[in-house]
Design a protein around this motif. Structure first.
Motif, short mmCIF file in Angstrom:
data_model
loop_
_atom_site.label_atom_id
_atom_site.label_comp_id
_atom_site.label_asym_id
_atom_site.label_seq_id
_atom_site.Cartn_x
_atom_site.Cartn_y
_atom_site.Cartn_z
N PRO A 1 2.93 3.29 10.23
CA PRO A 1 1.37 2.93 10.30
C PRO A 1 1.14 2.41 8.81
O PRO A 1 0.18 1.93 8.89
CB PRO A 1 0.65 4.42 10.38
CG PRO A 1 1.81 5.39 9.96
CD PRO A 1 3.14 4.78 10.26
N VAL A 2 1.91 2.56 8.03
CA VAL A 2 1.38 1.67 6.74
C VAL A 2 1.65 0.69 6.76
O VAL A 2 1.35 -0.24 5.97
CB VAL A 2 2.26 2.91 5.40
CG1 VAL A 2 2.05 1.90 4.40
CG2 VAL A 2 1.82 4.06 5.51
N CYS B 1 4.42 5.80 1.57
CA CYS B 1 4.94 6.57 2.66
C CYS B 1 3.74 7.64 3.10
O CYS B 1 3.30 8.43 2.19
CB CYS B 1 6.01 7.08 2.56
SG CYS B 1 6.66 8.34 3.93
N SER B 2 3.39 7.46 4.47
CA SER B 2 2.31 8.34 4.71
C SER B 2 2.70 9.68 5.02
O SER B 2 2.21 10.75 5.43
CB SER B 2 1.58 7.94 5.97
OG SER B 2 2.09 8.09 7.03
N THR B 3 4.05 10.03 4.95
CA THR B 3 4.84 11.26 5.54
C THR B 3 4.72 11.44 6.91
O THR B 3 4.66 12.74 7.21
CB THR B 3 4.60 12.54 4.67
OG1 THR B 3 3.40 13.12 4.69
CG2 THR B 3 4.77 11.87 3.04
N CYS B 4 4.39 10.56 7.75
CA CYS B 4 4.08 11.11 9.43
C CYS B 4 5.35 11.30 10.10
O CYS B 4 5.21 12.05 10.94
CB CYS B 4 3.21 9.83 9.75
SG CYS B 4 4.18 8.46 10.43
N SER B 5 6.50 10.70 9.34
CA SER B 5 7.96 10.91 9.66
C SER B 5 8.13 10.64 11.44
O SER B 5 8.89 10.80 12.03
CB SER B 5 8.17 12.50 9.85
OG SER B 5 7.35 13.27 10.85
N LEU B 6 7.34 9.54 11.60
CA LEU B 6 7.39 8.90 13.03
C LEU B 6 8.58 7.93 13.06
O LEU B 6 9.19 7.71 14.13
CB LEU B 6 6.02 7.85 13.14
CG LEU B 6 6.02 7.52 14.94
CD1 LEU B 6 5.97 8.60 15.70
CD2 LEU B 6 4.62 6.65 14.95
N GLU C 1 11.51 9.98 14.04
CA GLU C 1 11.36 10.36 15.46
C GLU C 1 11.80 9.03 16.39
O GLU C 1 12.52 9.49 17.36
CB GLU C 1 9.89 10.70 15.57
CG GLU C 1 9.66 11.54 16.89
CD GLU C 1 10.38 13.34 16.33
OE1 GLU C 1 10.53 13.60 17.47
OE2 GLU C 1 10.03 13.86 15.57
N ARG C 2 11.67 8.01 15.88
CA ARG C 2 11.81 6.68 16.67
C ARG C 2 13.12 6.14 16.47
O ARG C 2 13.71 5.37 17.14
CB ARG C 2 10.82 5.61 16.35
CG ARG C 2 9.40 6.10 16.96
CD ARG C 2 9.15 5.71 18.34
NE ARG C 2 8.25 6.56 18.76
CZ ARG C 2 6.90 6.06 18.78
NH1 ARG C 2 6.42 4.93 18.17
NH2 ARG C 2 5.86 6.82 19.26
N MET D 1 11.85 10.79 1.06
CA MET D 1 11.51 11.95 0.21
C MET D 1 12.34 11.93 -1.07
O MET D 1 12.00 12.49 -1.95
CB MET D 1 11.48 12.97 1.05
CG MET D 1 10.33 13.05 2.18
SD MET D 1 8.52 12.99 1.32
CE MET D 1 8.21 11.23 1.86
#
Lengths: 249, 148
Positions: free
Chosen positions: B27-28, B58-63, B66-67, B79
């Motif tokens: 998303p960033v 990084c927004s740390t959303c971890s998407l 996942e993908r 991180m």
């Protein structure tokens, strides 16, 4: 049912009305809980980014203090405690304390107690927090089609509203204010465009990021549940603007 | 760099096939094209060196993780990048350092202002914050972990 409530730093300092709402909700659905005032910050991703050692040691201390099943009121705390407790417990060969997010517990209890509800009708856009959705392996919900918070809202008599970008991150942890702010503006704008009366979150950092840029109120799920279960709206920070939009049953 | 990632339990960049699933999910990147998880992982895998991108974006959303079809875990790599940069004298965002300082002050990452204490009192909520003994334990942990 007896649990230890872990509220997290933001709720304890910046959002006392959310603390009131979460506690009122638990009492009204028959959950007895204790608190551990000596527990510290859970040292989430931003802390972990600086020092994995500090993250683990702070949570080793928290794990010693929180020795019964823990219910968390912020998804960021849930994720940090969950990851740290698993690593610490594995290294010590012990069982980690049980952990449950507020919304998961709420859904379980609402299905059992079926409370009398005072209101209906509010249209709610759910801010699904990244920490609750991922990693998928945690198995809390389906990250591509999450249902937990929406089911809680429906059980409480509210109307979940779908909106474009619903599963996107709100930018809560982006350190660059311009980037994080823009992500939040896109989300809040989309929720409003879909006709939502409010945005509902289960993570304090999502609330902090979305509130300043949203033209519709941003609430913690606990505020909606406490209101629906009969709490005084003034005590739980339930916005006056929303009182005009709910319908008495 | 690859060895550091392995020691810190982060993902393995050598498994990356540069498919770009991470970047297309990020998303960033949608807002800042110069932040590109695929290029971060690629720079480590190909050249074994620190990428010239700011991991704090990084927004740390971890998407991304996942993908990823290769289980490279770009989120975990980013991180670790942050911690490596910080340990080597790099700068961390002020907002984050402030929260660490706040944890040292009260055990909580946000300040207990007179207004929030008053609000708690009006709502009949108990005092928040750790005891002196609890605080000394937290401060010792932070000191021993290298925070000055």
């Amino acid at each position: 049912m007896s649990l230890t409530l872990y509220l997290g730093c933001v709720i304890r300092t910046v959002q006392p009305e959310v603390e009131k709402a979460v506690k009122e909700t638990l009492s009204r659905i028959g959950v007895s809980f204790s608190e551990q005032p000596e527990a510290s910050c859970c040292a989430p991703s931003w802390f972990f980014s600086l020092s994995r050692e500090a993250w683990l040691r702070l949570n080793e201390r928290n794990m010693r203090l929180l020795n019964s099943t823990v219910v968390t009121a912020c998804d960021d705390c849930f994720a940090s405690l969950s990851d740290a407790f698993r690593i610490i417990a594995e290294s010590k060969g012990v069982k980690p304390p049980g952990l449950k997010p507020f919304q998961t517990l709420l859904l379980e209890r609402l299905r059992e107690v079926k409370p009398r509800l005072g209101f209906k009708g509010l249209r709610c856009a759910v801010q699904h927090s990244c920490r609750f959705l991922r990693p998928a392996g945690r198995g809390l919900d389906n990250p591509e089609d999450p249902k937990t918070v929406k089911s809680v809202l429906e059980a409480l008599g509210f109307l979940p509203v779908s909106y474009e970008g619903e599963l996107n991150c709100c930018g809560g942890f982006v350190s660059d204010e311009n980037v994080g702010g823009e992500m939040a503006r896109l989300k809040a704008g989309s929720a409003e465009k879909a006709g939502a009366d409010c945005i509902v979150a289960t993570c304090s950092h999502c609330m902090l990021r979305l509130s300043p840029v949203s033209r519709i109120p941003v609430l913690h799920l606990g505020q909606l549940s406490a209101f629906s279960l009969g709490s005084d709206p003034l005590q739980i920070g339930f916005p006056e603007a929303l009182l005009r939009r709910v319908v008495k049953r | 760099m690859i060895e550091t990632l392995r020691k810190k339990g982060a993902g393995n960049p050598l498994k990356c096939v540069q498919c770009g699933s991470c970047t297309s999910a990020c998303p960033v990147t949608l807002i800042r094209e110069d932040f590109n998880p695929r290029r971060i992982v690629g720079s480590i895998a190909r050249f074994n060196r620190l990428p010239d991108q700011d991991p704090w974006l990084c927004s740390t959303c971890s998407l991304c993780s996942e993908r990823c079809p290769q289980a490279v875990n770009p989120f975990s790599i980013i991180m670790v990048l942050r911690s490596v940069l910080y340990e080597n004298g790099g700068e961390a965002p002020l907002s984050i350092l402030k929260m660490v300082e706040q944890v040292r002050e009260t055990g909580l990452a946000f300040p207990l202002t007179p207004e929030s204490r008053e609000k708690r009192r009006l709502l009949c909520l108990p005092e928040a914050g750790l005891s002196e003994q609890g605080l000394s334990e937290v401060r010792r942990i932070l000191r021993e972990a290298g925070f000055k």
